[in-house]
Design a protein around this motif. Structure first.
Motif, PDB file in Angstrom:
ATOM      1  N   ALA A 169      42.254 -16.766   3.714  1.00 35.92           N
ATOM      2  CA  ALA A 169      43.498 -16.672   4.782  1.00 35.92           C
ATOM      3  C   ALA A 169      43.174 -17.236   6.082  1.00 35.92           C
ATOM      4  O   ALA A 169      42.173 -17.329   6.653  1.00 35.92           O
ATOM      5  CB  ALA A 169      43.714 -15.250   5.157  1.00 35.92           C
TER       6      ALA A 169
ATOM      7  N   ARG B  14      53.417 -12.535  -2.458  1.00 31.58           N
ATOM      8  CA  ARG B  14      54.041 -11.536  -1.290  1.00 31.58           C
ATOM      9  C   ARG B  14      55.502 -11.346  -1.810  1.00 31.58           C
ATOM     10  O   ARG B  14      55.789 -10.148  -1.153  1.00 31.58           O
ATOM     11  CB  ARG B  14      54.097 -12.818  -0.023  1.00 31.58           C
ATOM     12  CG  ARG B  14      52.774 -12.910   0.778  1.00 31.58           C
ATOM     13  CD  ARG B  14      52.792 -14.055   1.800  1.00 31.58           C
ATOM     14  NE  ARG B  14      51.686 -14.042   2.532  1.00 31.58           N
ATOM     15  CZ  ARG B  14      51.305 -13.132   3.446  1.00 31.58           C
ATOM     16  NH1 ARG B  14      52.026 -12.292   3.943  1.00 31.58           N
ATOM     17  NH2 ARG B  14      50.099 -13.440   4.050  1.00 31.58           N
TER      18      ARG B  14
ATOM     19  N   THR C  12      51.611  -8.072   4.173  1.00 39.91           N
ATOM     20  CA  THR C  12      50.254  -8.533   4.270  1.00 39.91           C
ATOM     21  C   THR C  12      49.536  -7.725   3.927  1.00 39.91           C
ATOM     22  O   THR C  12      48.148  -7.837   3.249  1.00 39.91           O
ATOM     23  CB  THR C  12      49.914  -9.097   5.634  1.00 39.91           C
ATOM     24  OG1 THR C  12      50.993 -10.264   5.722  1.00 39.91           O
ATOM     25  CG2 THR C  12      48.807 -10.088   5.600  1.00 39.91           C
ATOM     26  N   HIS C  13      49.603  -6.371   4.470  1.00 42.65           N
ATOM     27  CA  HIS C  13      48.711  -5.104   4.227  1.00 42.65           C
ATOM     28  C   HIS C  13      48.603  -5.012   2.622  1.00 42.65           C
ATOM     29  O   HIS C  13      47.455  -4.505   2.306  1.00 42.65           O
ATOM     30  CB  HIS C  13      49.212  -3.936   4.977  1.00 42.65           C
ATOM     31  CG  HIS C  13      48.250  -2.892   4.971  1.00 42.65           C
ATOM     32  ND1 HIS C  13      47.084  -3.084   5.611  1.00 42.65           N
ATOM     33  CD2 HIS C  13      48.647  -1.673   4.324  1.00 42.65           C
ATOM     34  CE1 HIS C  13      46.466  -1.831   5.562  1.00 42.65           C
ATOM     35  NE2 HIS C  13      47.155  -0.926   4.935  1.00 42.65           N
TER      36      HIS C  13
ATOM     37  N   SER D  66      46.987  -8.005  -1.335  1.00 47.74           N
ATOM     38  CA  SER D  66      45.622  -8.453  -1.997  1.00 47.74           C
ATOM     39  C   SER D  66      45.584  -7.338  -3.199  1.00 47.74           C
ATOM     40  O   SER D  66      45.061  -7.668  -4.449  1.00 47.74           O
ATOM     41  CB  SER D  66      44.518  -8.409  -1.197  1.00 47.74           C
ATOM     42  OG  SER D  66      44.702  -9.524  -0.495  1.00 47.74           O
ATOM     43  N   ARG D  67      46.140  -6.094  -3.013  1.00 53.11           N
ATOM     44  CA  ARG D  67      46.124  -5.194  -4.075  1.00 53.11           C
ATOM     45  C   ARG D  67      47.041  -5.516  -5.361  1.00 53.11           C
ATOM     46  O   ARG D  67      46.565  -5.462  -6.447  1.00 53.11           O
ATOM     47  CB  ARG D  67      46.315  -3.629  -3.344  1.00 53.11           C
ATOM     48  CG  ARG D  67      45.770  -2.669  -4.413  1.00 53.11           C
ATOM     49  CD  ARG D  67      45.476  -1.382  -3.383  1.00 53.11           C
ATOM     50  NE  ARG D  67      46.759  -1.017  -2.662  1.00 53.11           N
ATOM     51  CZ  ARG D  67      47.872  -0.289  -3.191  1.00 53.11           C
ATOM     52  NH1 ARG D  67      47.916  -0.190  -4.432  1.00 53.11           N
ATOM     53  NH2 ARG D  67      48.941  -0.100  -2.497  1.00 53.11           N
TER      54      ARG D  67
ATOM     55  N   GLU E 136      41.741  -7.405   9.187  1.00 52.25           N
ATOM     56  CA  GLU E 136      42.609  -7.344   8.046  1.00 52.25           C
ATOM     57  C   GLU E 136      42.462  -8.706   7.408  1.00 52.25           C
ATOM     58  O   GLU E 136      42.227  -8.598   5.870  1.00 52.25           O
ATOM     59  CB  GLU E 136      44.145  -7.361   8.797  1.00 52.25           C
ATOM     60  CG  GLU E 136      45.010  -7.497   7.664  1.00 52.25           C
ATOM     61  CD  GLU E 136      45.476  -9.063   7.115  1.00 52.25           C
ATOM     62  OE1 GLU E 136      45.525  -9.323   6.103  1.00 52.25           O
ATOM     63  OE2 GLU E 136      45.635  -9.821   8.090  1.00 52.25           O
TER      64      GLU E 136
ATOM     65  N   SER F  68      38.988  -8.134   5.435  1.00 54.04           N
ATOM     66  CA  SER F  68      39.068  -7.316   4.430  1.00 54.04           C
ATOM     67  C   SER F  68      40.067  -7.812   3.152  1.00 54.04           C
ATOM     68  O   SER F  68      39.666  -7.571   2.108  1.00 54.04           O
ATOM     69  CB  SER F  68      39.822  -6.061   4.864  1.00 54.04           C
ATOM     70  OG  SER F  68      40.895  -5.627   4.013  1.00 54.04           O
ATOM     71  N   ARG F  69      40.980  -8.523   3.565  1.00 57.47           N
ATOM     72  CA  ARG F  69      41.658  -9.440   2.459  1.00 57.47           C
ATOM     73  C   ARG F  69      40.648 -10.549   1.711  1.00 57.47           C
ATOM     74  O   ARG F  69      40.584 -10.521   0.501  1.00 57.47           O
ATOM     75  CB  ARG F  69      43.025 -10.117   3.078  1.00 57.47           C
ATOM     76  CG  ARG F  69      43.798 -10.424   2.211  1.00 57.47           C
ATOM     77  CD  ARG F  69      45.343 -10.183   2.616  1.00 57.47           C
ATOM     78  NE  ARG F  69      45.472 -10.946   4.013  1.00 57.47           N
ATOM     79  CZ  ARG F  69      46.186 -12.207   4.014  1.00 57.47           C
ATOM     80  NH1 ARG F  69      46.211 -12.889   3.069  1.00 57.47           N
ATOM     81  NH2 ARG F  69      46.221 -12.792   5.090  1.00 57.47           N
ATOM     82  N   ASP F  70      39.890 -11.175   2.625  1.00 63.22           N
ATOM     83  CA  ASP F  70      39.071 -12.077   1.870  1.00 63.22           C
ATOM     84  C   ASP F  70      38.178 -11.336   0.896  1.00 63.22           C
ATOM     85  O   ASP F  70      37.635 -11.934  -0.484  1.00 63.22           O
ATOM     86  CB  ASP F  70      38.028 -12.666   3.008  1.00 63.22           C
ATOM     87  CG  ASP F  70      38.607 -13.558   3.814  1.00 63.22           C
ATOM     88  OD1 ASP F  70      39.967 -13.952   3.603  1.00 63.22           O
ATOM     89  OD2 ASP F  70      37.961 -14.169   4.758  1.00 63.22           O
TER      90      ASP F  70
ATOM     91  N   GLN G  65      38.623  -8.304  -0.516  1.00 60.37           N
ATOM     92  CA  GLN G  65      39.250  -7.964  -1.984  1.00 60.37           C
ATOM     93  C   GLN G  65      39.531  -9.114  -2.646  1.00 60.37           C
ATOM     94  O   GLN G  65      39.595  -8.969  -4.080  1.00 60.37           O
ATOM     95  CB  GLN G  65      40.771  -7.433  -1.474  1.00 60.37           C
ATOM     96  CG  GLN G  65      40.666  -6.247  -0.718  1.00 60.37           C
ATOM     97  CD  GLN G  65      42.118  -5.606  -0.667  1.00 60.37           C
ATOM     98  OE1 GLN G  65      42.898  -5.212  -1.482  1.00 60.37           O
ATOM     99  NE2 GLN G  65      42.453  -5.585   0.712  1.00 60.37           N
ATOM    100  N   ASP G  66      39.877 -10.306  -2.174  1.00 64.14           N
ATOM    101  CA  ASP G  66      40.457 -11.448  -3.137  1.00 64.14           C
ATOM    102  C   ASP G  66      39.101 -12.173  -3.687  1.00 64.14           C
ATOM    103  O   ASP G  66      39.243 -12.620  -5.003  1.00 64.14           O
ATOM    104  CB  ASP G  66      41.038 -12.604  -2.075  1.00 64.14           C
ATOM    105  CG  ASP G  66      42.536 -12.098  -1.543  1.00 64.14           C
ATOM    106  OD1 ASP G  66      42.903 -11.203  -2.202  1.00 64.14           O
ATOM    107  OD2 ASP G  66      42.913 -12.976  -0.792  1.00 64.14           O
TER     108      ASP G  66
END
Ligand code: CDP
Ligand code: CDP
Length: 217
Positions: free
Chosen positions: A11, A38, A93-94, A97-98, A173, A176-178, A180-181
């Protein structure tokens, strides 16, 4: 020649910005695959009472996600509703990734993405384009930048759009997204062996676009 260009990365690395400009310059179609995930997240929030895996799977089952190229950029519709702005909210956005980690979601989106790239002349950006969606792409680029710089870029962007954001929260954020991805079981974010790595931390948008066009020649 109608080539296929795959751009992946975390991101805020600049993927959509440079992919859009490169596509324009080449006369190609830009395909924003993140917008599709999204869209699934948006529908889950809108139509389901919760964001459990079961709710996400119900939302994706008969979803109709479309991307349309217009003069004002890509418009995204979900089941006929234009959600172009709404898919960029912090709420979407939150959870995105899930949502994107679930197999049925990925299967459906990847199938659509391959159809969109079938005739070539596309620049597609995402997380798994070079590794999974279009492994035979003519040009593969992996864009990255330090997490500090990526957070700074997003911060400026959100501020411009009028969102009240906290820099450290935004950075957290993104990190954390990086994570998870990159750590998910199916098609995690990683550089394809044959992708050119471009660290954009100290590069301008023009620098990056020029480098991409050079690689396309
Ligand atoms: O623009 P930004 O980098 O914030 O994210 P995006 O490209 O809109 O993608 C949103 C999320 O969708 C990512 O964090 C991934 O979880 C997921 N995604 C994915 O799994 N595979 C893709 N090809 C594109 C996005
Ligand atoms: O699509 P991705 O999440 O990888 O990033 P983006 O949304 O294209 O870029 C995030 C922000 O960084 C945008 O506001 C760009 O204008 C900016 N940017 C930059 O300042 N320098 C670059 N080399 C690339 C992008």
């Amino acid at each position: 020649m109608k080539r296929v260009i795959a751009i992946d990365g975390p991101a805020g690395a600049g993927k959509s910005t440079v992919a859009k400009i490169a596509a324009e310059k080449l006369g190609y179609t830009y395909i924003d695959t993140g917008a599709m995930y999204r869209g699934v997240a948006w529908k889950t929030l809108r139509e389901e009472g919760d964001t459990s895996d079961a709710a996400i799977l119900r939302a994706v089952r008969d979803i109709d996600v479309r991307l349309a190229c217009t003069e004002s950029g890509t418009r995204v519709t979900v089941d006929g509703t234009d959600v172009t702005s709404e898919i960029r909210t912090p709420e979407v956005t939150h959870i995105v990734s899930r949502v994107a980690a679930l197999a049925p979601v990925r299967e459906k989106m990847v199938e659509l993405q391959r159809v969109m790239a079938r005739d070539g002349a596309v620049v597609m950006d995402g997380r798994d384009i070079g590794t999974n969606v279009l492994p035979d792409a003519d040009v593969k680029i992996f864009l990255t930048a330090s997490v500090e710089e990526r957070a700074r870029r997003r911060y400026e962007e959100m501020k411009e759009k009028g969102y009240a954001v906290d820099f450290d929260e935004l950075k957290g954020e993104i990190a954390s997204r990086d994570k998870q991805d990159s750590e998910r079981a199916i098609s995690p974010l990683r550089r394809a062996d044959d992708a050119v790595l471009l660290d954009t931390t100290a590069l301008s948008i023009d620098d990056v676009v020029a480098r991409i066009l050079e690689l396309c020649e």
